[in-house]
Design a protein around this motif. Sequence first.
Motif, short mmCIF file in Angstrom:
data_model
loop_
_atom_site.label_atom_id
_atom_site.label_comp_id
_atom_site.label_asym_id
_atom_site.label_seq_id
_atom_site.Cartn_x
_atom_site.Cartn_y
_atom_site.Cartn_z
N GLY A 1 18.01 -25.16 -16.76
CA GLY A 1 17.16 -24.02 -17.18
C GLY A 1 16.22 -23.65 -15.95
O GLY A 1 15.14 -22.91 -16.22
N SER A 2 16.38 -24.22 -14.80
CA SER A 2 15.34 -24.04 -13.73
C SER A 2 15.44 -22.52 -12.96
O SER A 2 16.70 -21.92 -12.87
CB SER A 2 15.91 -24.92 -12.56
N SER A 3 14.53 -22.10 -12.87
CA SER A 3 14.33 -20.77 -12.16
C SER A 3 14.64 -20.87 -10.93
O SER A 3 14.94 -19.63 -9.94
CB SER A 3 12.77 -20.16 -12.77
N THR A 4 14.42 -22.04 -10.20
CA THR A 4 14.54 -22.11 -8.54
C THR A 4 15.68 -23.19 -8.34
O THR A 4 16.26 -23.94 -9.36
CB THR A 4 13.39 -22.80 -8.19
N SER A 5 16.29 -23.23 -7.19
CA SER A 5 17.31 -24.20 -7.01
C SER A 5 16.99 -25.63 -7.42
O SER A 5 16.09 -26.17 -6.40
CB SER A 5 18.03 -23.70 -5.53
N ALA A 6 17.88 -26.27 -7.96
CA ALA A 6 17.66 -27.71 -8.00
C ALA A 6 19.08 -28.31 -8.26
O ALA A 6 20.05 -27.77 -8.61
CB ALA A 6 17.02 -27.86 -9.29
N VAL A 7 19.01 -29.49 -8.26
CA VAL A 7 20.56 -30.44 -8.02
C VAL A 7 19.86 -31.74 -8.73
O VAL A 7 18.92 -32.29 -8.52
CB VAL A 7 20.81 -30.55 -6.76
N ALA A 8 20.80 -32.09 -9.74
CA ALA A 8 20.50 -33.38 -10.34
C ALA A 8 21.27 -34.42 -10.05
O ALA A 8 22.65 -34.05 -9.76
CB ALA A 8 20.60 -33.18 -11.99
N VAL A 9 21.01 -35.74 -9.94
CA VAL A 9 21.84 -36.77 -9.40
C VAL A 9 22.32 -37.42 -10.90
O VAL A 9 21.70 -37.89 -11.56
CB VAL A 9 20.99 -37.77 -8.67
N THR A 10 23.70 -37.58 -11.00
CA THR A 10 24.00 -38.24 -12.24
C THR A 10 25.48 -38.85 -12.10
O THR A 10 26.01 -38.87 -11.03
CB THR A 10 23.89 -37.17 -13.49
N THR A 11 26.23 -38.98 -12.93
CA THR A 11 27.49 -39.42 -13.13
C THR A 11 28.51 -38.51 -13.62
O THR A 11 28.28 -37.47 -14.51
CB THR A 11 27.68 -40.81 -14.14
N THR B 1 18.73 -38.87 -17.78
CA THR B 1 19.63 -37.96 -17.16
C THR B 1 19.67 -36.71 -17.98
O THR B 1 19.84 -35.74 -17.44
CB THR B 1 21.10 -38.68 -17.58
N GLU B 2 19.47 -36.79 -19.15
CA GLU B 2 19.43 -35.78 -20.04
C GLU B 2 18.38 -34.65 -19.64
O GLU B 2 18.54 -33.24 -19.56
CB GLU B 2 19.32 -35.96 -21.49
N ASP B 3 17.28 -35.20 -19.26
CA ASP B 3 16.10 -34.35 -18.82
C ASP B 3 16.61 -33.81 -17.44
O ASP B 3 16.17 -32.64 -17.24
CB ASP B 3 14.97 -35.37 -18.59
N ALA B 4 17.17 -34.44 -16.27
CA ALA B 4 17.58 -33.90 -15.36
C ALA B 4 18.59 -32.92 -15.59
O ALA B 4 18.31 -31.69 -14.98
CB ALA B 4 18.22 -34.96 -14.35
N LEU B 5 19.32 -33.09 -16.37
CA LEU B 5 20.64 -31.96 -16.68
C LEU B 5 19.86 -30.59 -17.24
O LEU B 5 20.09 -29.54 -16.82
CB LEU B 5 21.68 -32.60 -17.18
N ASN B 6 18.99 -30.85 -18.08
CA ASN B 6 18.47 -29.82 -18.89
C ASN B 6 17.48 -29.03 -17.97
O ASN B 6 17.41 -27.79 -17.80
CB ASN B 6 17.50 -30.23 -20.07
#
Length: 559
Positions: free
Chosen positions: A243-253, A234-239
């Motif tokens: 810091g993404s230069s492109t659009s991204a969405v993380a799935v978490t709680t 989860t930490e990797d996804a949020l980080n």
Amino acid sequence: MCMAPDHTDAPEGDASDVRTVRQYMPAALLAIISVALVTAIVFVVGAIVTNRPEAAADDAAAAAGCLPSDLRITADPAVAEALESILRKPAGGSGDCAGVTVTAEPSATTAVALGKGERPDFDIWVPDSGMWPAYVAGVAESTGSEAPELVVGDTIASTPIVLVAPEALASSLSGENAAFATLAKQQSFAALLPDPATVASSSAALLALQTAVGGDARTFTGLVLSLARSVPSTEDALNEVAGSSTSAVAVTTEQAMSRYADAQGDHTPLSAIYPTDVKASLGMPLVTVADSSPTTLEAVDTIAEAVSEDDGRLAKFGLRDAAGHSEDADLAPVAPTDSTNQYEVLSTWRVLTAPSRMLALNDVSGSMSKPAAGEMTRMDLFEQAAVRAIHSLSTESSLAVWVFSSRRIGGQDWQEVVPFGPLGDPAHKKLSLDTANNLHSYVGGGTGLYDSVLAAVSYMRETYVPGEVNLVLLNTDGYNEDDEGLTLDELLTELEKIHDPAKPVPVIAIGYGPDTDQDALEKIAAATEGAAYQALKPTDISTVLVDAVAQRGCRPYCS
């Protein structure tokens, strides 16, 4: 000197009666003394036992509403701190339960250990999802181990699944767009999924995605393979999203997002999105082994009561109550996701994302040079589709390319042009793509179909790699034209002989155009528990090939 007995105090009556009383008086006194002595010993021993420091502590703890000091509790880090805080000073108690200790351990770690047959080192387990006990049984089945029988009790806390995005993207994902269905349709941003094998929020999200597409297996399979990219944690996804230069969405709680925001302070660049179509949430249950002691079962009730009477400490740790209610009145309650279905969708995901070991068996007979659309031949269209199909495979997959037509090498109909290699190797992937773009250079001869199919399946059986999806992807536009080789009946007989359900090698067959012997392809597919497709129009070639590759993991059970 001998003195005569004194009869002065003797009672009236026969002399023998007097002797009898005097003779048995000592025995009666001894019995009375013995009983008194035993009573005294029992009293003293009981006092000693009662006054042991451990017993006194347990009595005091019980009086304060505390748990026994030797009770072993293991909990997922998501709930461990909150649980320990509540149990050290329960709302209904009158003191500080200093002896309560909760061991924090990731649910996946506990589940794998139990599934492999290790003895539980806890009396009560609190995973972050009710899915994990089912996961234990699954690991035990796959490893042949004997896992403990687990009993899933009351849920004590929960946290909903959210989508986390940079503020700019989050603002566009509002209203109808704030939905799991949007993930299934989107093309403009990437979705990052923490490894579902270790992160329960991801398996709950997969179930929500499956629900959002109406349970359609083909759509869901394509979604899993093409949409969500898995990251370790989860930490990797949020980080990465932050810091993404492109659009991204993380799935978490919700809790994970809350903790991330707390760590970032006022500089949090992310926002949580609550899906509007499918509500998903993790429920955290109390789990015991089937033969738990009465003391443990009493402790389960005590814990459930203590958490239900909590004074808000769940919320302080970013959690909601068992029913999904939040202290924030603006947030709607979200009930925990069905844990059985959550485990089933995780099992599906593991099958679909297992590394593929695919042998592409491509027809390069002369008919592949026939016109298909405008100035493009069948082979031109197939080459374009093949390039797309290669790009759809993960870097963990491996690929080999064979071509076939009649008598390519002496009397042999098939030829290896790219040996097996990992697509994670840039050199091998480039070779595979270059070959796909250059298949037209091999065109010529008749269709040596049946011998080539048997050779390919036999090779895959002989070189079978456990843990991977071993398959043959057959592409052809015609009928078998090798009169000196196997007949269809002989081919099916041979395929039946070498078939091994424990080591399946399905043939996914694709027929291009109206000249294909689709009946033969369907029989070949059925004999290997594969599937047969047909692209009747030139425009179907790309769609059908990529779809067939996407379905590789669920054969023969895809709908």
